[in-house]
Structure formats: structure tokens, C-alpha cells
Design a protein around this motif. Structure first.
Motif, PDB file in Angstrom:
ATOM      1  N   GLU A  47       0.817  -1.221   0.000  1.00 19.66           N
ATOM      2  CA  GLU A  47       0.000   0.000   0.000  1.00 19.66           C
ATOM      3  C   GLU A  47       0.853   1.273   0.000  1.00 19.66           C
ATOM      4  OE1 GLU A  47      -2.518  -0.592   3.404  1.00 19.66           O
ATOM      5  OE2 GLU A  47      -3.809  -2.009   2.331  1.00 19.66           O
ATOM      6  N   ASN A  48       2.166   1.099  -0.167  1.00 19.47           N
ATOM      7  CA  ASN A  48       3.112   2.228  -0.176  1.00 19.47           C
ATOM      8  C   ASN A  48       3.044   3.061   1.096  1.00 19.47           C
ATOM      9  OD1 ASN A  48       4.399   1.893  -2.746  1.00 19.47           O
ATOM     10  ND2 ASN A  48       2.466   2.503  -3.681  1.00 19.47           N
ATOM     11  N   GLU A  49       2.758   2.430   2.207  1.00 19.66           N
ATOM     12  CA  GLU A  49       2.708   3.108   3.503  1.00 19.66           C
ATOM     13  C   GLU A  49       4.141   3.264   4.022  1.00 19.66           C
ATOM     14  OE1 GLU A  49       1.011   4.732   6.980  1.00 19.66           O
ATOM     15  OE2 GLU A  49      -0.146   3.945   5.288  1.00 19.66           O
ATOM     16  N   PRO A  50       4.600   4.483   4.231  1.00 16.62           N
ATOM     17  CA  PRO A  50       5.970   4.657   4.745  1.00 16.62           C
ATOM     18  C   PRO A  50       6.070   4.196   6.196  1.00 16.62           C
ATOM     19  CG  PRO A  50       4.902   6.801   4.441  1.00 16.62           C
ATOM     20  CD  PRO A  50       3.930   5.761   3.981  1.00 16.62           C
ATOM     21  N   PHE A  51       7.066   3.357   6.458  1.00 18.83           N
ATOM     22  CA  PHE A  51       7.246   2.850   7.818  1.00 18.83           C
ATOM     23  C   PHE A  51       8.707   2.562   8.071  1.00 18.83           C
ATOM     24  CE2 PHE A  51       6.793  -0.939   5.262  1.00 18.83           C
ATOM     25  CZ  PHE A  51       7.722  -1.806   5.796  1.00 18.83           C
ATOM     26  N   VAL A  52       9.020   2.382   9.337  1.00 17.38           N
ATOM     27  CA  VAL A  52      10.353   1.972   9.760  1.00 17.38           C
ATOM     28  C   VAL A  52      10.161   0.930  10.851  1.00 17.38           C
ATOM     29  CG1 VAL A  52      10.593   3.808  11.495  1.00 17.38           C
ATOM     30  CG2 VAL A  52      12.632   2.775  10.505  1.00 17.38           C
ATOM     31  N   VAL A  53      11.020  -0.074  10.848  1.00 11.25           N
ATOM     32  CA  VAL A  53      10.988  -1.092  11.902  1.00 11.25           C
ATOM     33  C   VAL A  53      12.189  -0.839  12.796  1.00 11.25           C
ATOM     34  CG1 VAL A  53      11.003  -3.548  12.446  1.00 11.25           C
ATOM     35  CG2 VAL A  53       9.887  -2.749  10.338  1.00 11.25           C
ATOM     36  N   ARG A  54      11.933  -0.674  14.085  1.00  9.65           N
ATOM     37  CA  ARG A  54      12.988  -0.373  15.059  1.00  9.65           C
ATOM     38  C   ARG A  54      13.054  -1.468  16.113  1.00  9.65           C
ATOM     39  NH1 ARG A  54      15.809   3.777  13.531  1.00  9.65           N
ATOM     40  NH2 ARG A  54      14.707   5.546  12.695  1.00  9.65           N
ATOM     41  N   ASP A  55      14.266  -1.772  16.537  1.00 11.15           N
ATOM     42  CA  ASP A  55      14.459  -2.683  17.658  1.00 11.15           C
ATOM     43  C   ASP A  55      13.908  -1.988  18.905  1.00 11.15           C
ATOM     44  OD1 ASP A  55      16.088  -3.661  20.095  1.00 11.15           O
ATOM     45  OD2 ASP A  55      16.467  -5.188  18.555  1.00 11.15           O
ATOM     46  N   ALA A  56      13.044  -2.660  19.639  1.00 14.46           N
ATOM     47  CA  ALA A  56      12.389  -2.048  20.794  1.00 14.46           C
ATOM     48  C   ALA A  56      13.377  -1.674  21.894  1.00 14.46           C
ATOM     49  CB  ALA A  56      11.320  -2.989  21.348  1.00 14.46           C
ATOM     50  N   LYS A  57      14.474  -2.434  22.003  1.00 15.18           N
ATOM     51  CA  LYS A  57      15.458  -2.149  23.056  1.00 15.18           C
ATOM     52  C   LYS A  57      16.493  -1.115  22.633  1.00 15.18           C
ATOM     53  CE  LYS A  57      16.226  -5.726  26.435  1.00 15.18           C
ATOM     54  NZ  LYS A  57      16.837  -6.985  26.757  1.00 15.18           N
ATOM     55  N   THR A  58      17.097  -1.320  21.463  1.00 17.70           N
ATOM     56  CA  THR A  58      18.233  -0.483  21.045  1.00 17.70           C
ATOM     57  C   THR A  58      17.839   0.659  20.116  1.00 17.70           C
ATOM     58  OG1 THR A  58      18.702  -1.837  19.101  1.00 17.70           O
ATOM     59  CG2 THR A  58      19.770  -2.483  21.191  1.00 17.70           C
ATOM     60  N   ASN A  59      16.639   0.592  19.565  1.00 18.55           N
ATOM     61  CA  ASN A  59      16.139   1.561  18.600  1.00 18.55           C
ATOM     62  C   ASN A  59      16.876   1.481  17.253  1.00 18.55           C
ATOM     63  OD1 ASN A  59      14.044   3.423  18.186  1.00 18.55           O
ATOM     64  ND2 ASN A  59      15.480   5.132  18.290  1.00 18.55           N
ATOM     65  N   ASP A  60      17.644   0.406  17.031  1.00 17.44           N
ATOM     66  CA  ASP A  60      18.314   0.210  15.743  1.00 17.44           C
ATOM     67  C   ASP A  60      17.273   0.042  14.643  1.00 17.44           C
ATOM     68  OD1 ASP A  60      20.777   0.289  16.968  1.00 17.44           O
ATOM     69  OD2 ASP A  60      21.051  -1.896  16.969  1.00 17.44           O
ATOM     70  N   ASP A  61      17.612   0.497  13.439  1.00 17.95           N
ATOM     71  CA  ASP A  61      16.725   0.361  12.292  1.00 17.95           C
ATOM     72  C   ASP A  61      16.826  -1.070  11.754  1.00 17.95           C
ATOM     73  OD1 ASP A  61      15.284   0.499   9.925  1.00 17.95           O
ATOM     74  OD2 ASP A  61      16.184   2.387   9.289  1.00 17.95           O
ATOM     75  N   LEU A  62      15.720  -1.801  11.783  1.00 17.86           N
ATOM     76  CA  LEU A  62      15.675  -3.190  11.324  1.00 17.86           C
ATOM     77  C   LEU A  62      14.850  -3.347  10.048  1.00 17.86           C
ATOM     78  CD1 LEU A  62      15.023  -4.931  14.771  1.00 17.86           C
ATOM     79  CD2 LEU A  62      17.206  -4.561  13.630  1.00 17.86           C
ATOM     80  N   THR A  63      14.519  -2.236   9.414  1.00 19.14           N
ATOM     81  CA  THR A  63      13.625  -2.267   8.259  1.00 19.14           C
ATOM     82  C   THR A  63      14.156  -3.181   7.152  1.00 19.14           C
ATOM     83  OG1 THR A  63      13.014   0.016   8.784  1.00 19.14           O
ATOM     84  CG2 THR A  63      12.330  -0.835   6.642  1.00 19.14           C
TER      85      THR A  63
END
Length: 180
Positions: A47-63
Motif C-alpha cells: 500500500e506504499n505506507e511509509p514505515f520503519v521497523v525499530r528494535d524495541a530495546k536499542t532503537n536500531d533500524d531493522l527495516t
């Protein structure tokens, strides 16, 4: 400041949707305040929804790793896009001097192909996926013309990549005091 905006939720602010990945491998959508599945993340992509996946503990970008996981599931579940030969060739580019150029080349070509697909969809509204499949099998003159345009753009992208590589090589040689 961007992080606070993202955490506020994309529905009300138009900001980047944040999905948190917990150590138990669960994904939490901060926009809907609920856990979601990988299939639902795929839906966001579709759906072309912009998102980012972050590690809940470290906040690292896991996208990237989540997107690769979706691709892996798609490749093993149905009709794969990549042949073994294509995958092997992609692997060969890792660590190679051409790695950056190949990534840019692939990205540009996929974007050109997506633009072509979007143009086709705009010109033929209301056609469902089965009709598209039949249309693609017919190899109509319109399709051949569009594919010719795509191939020309692909060739142009490759030429631009070659020119950039030559320019970079000349700059590097000049910096070393060598002339070509």
C-alpha cells in the motif's frame, strides 16, 4: 524531533509509521497500538505506507532485515522472481568493487519497471490480475512498445553507470598523480 512525530502515529500526522520489534520476534505497530504479523507488514509495503521497523530495546533500524525476511518468504512460498543463477550472481557482487554501482543500477531499473507498470495500470483501469496475465501472454504491440521503452531506459541507466565509473576512475588516477 522526527522520532516524536513518528511515534505520534502516521494516521493523524502523515509521519513515518513506526513498528517496534521485540526480542520475542513480535512486531508492534505504534500507529494502531497492536501487534502485527509479517503479512501485515507486507500489506503496508504493498500500500506504499511509509514505515520503519525499530528494535524495541536499542532503537536500531531493522527495516532492511524485515523486508529481506518478506522477500525470503515470498521466494520460498510461491513462484520465485529470482532464479538460482540470479541469486548467485547477486552474491558475487558483495565485496566486489562494482557493488555500489550494481545496487544503484538495480534500484534504478526496478524503479523504471515500477513506473512502466503504473503507466500500464493507469491506461487500463479496472483490469484484474487474471486479465493482466492474459494480456501479458498475448504480447500485444502496445506491450512490445512499452517493453522497448523499458529496455531503452535500462540501457541508458547502464550507460550512466559506466560513465560514472569512468569518471570516478579518472578522478582516482588523477588524485594518485596518474593520467589516463
Amino acid at each position: 524531533m522526527q522520532k516524536n512525530k513518528a511515534d505520534a502515529g502516521s494516521a493523524s500526522t502523515g509521519a513515518l509509521r513506526v513498528i517496534k520489534k521485540y526480542p520475542n520476534r513480535r512486531l508492534y505497530d505504534t500507529d494502531t497500538s497492536s501487534y502485527i504479523t509479517l503479512a501485515e507488514v507486507k500489506t503496508l509495503v504493498m500500500e506504499n505506507e511509509p514505515f520503519v521497523v525499530r528494535d524495541a530495546k536499542t532503537n536500531d533500524d531493522l527495516t532492511r532485515s524485515i523486508l529481506l525476511q518478506i522477500i525470503l518468504e515470498e521466494e520460498t512460498a510461491g513462484v520465485p522472481i529470482f532464479t538460482e543463477q540470479v541469486l548467485a550472481n547477486l552474491i558475487r557482487f558483495y565485496g566486489h568493487a562494482m557493488q555500489d554501482f550494481m545496487g544503484a543500477y538495480l534500484e534504478k531499473n526496478v524503479q523504471i519497471f515500477m513506473d512502466l507498470q503504473q503507466k500500464m495500470a493507469q491506461q487500463t483501469p479496472g483490469i484484474n490480475p487474471d486479465m493482466w496475465k492474459q494480456f501479458m501472454n498475448v504480447q500485444s504491440p502496445m506491450l512490445n512498445g512499452m517493453m522497448g521503452t523499458y529496455l531503452e531506459q535500462s540501457r541508458d541507466a547502464f550507460t550512466q553507470m559506466q560513465e560514472q565509473m569512468q569518471k570516478n576512475s579518472e578522478q582516482m588516477l588523477a588524485a594518485l598523480g596518474l593520467k589516463r
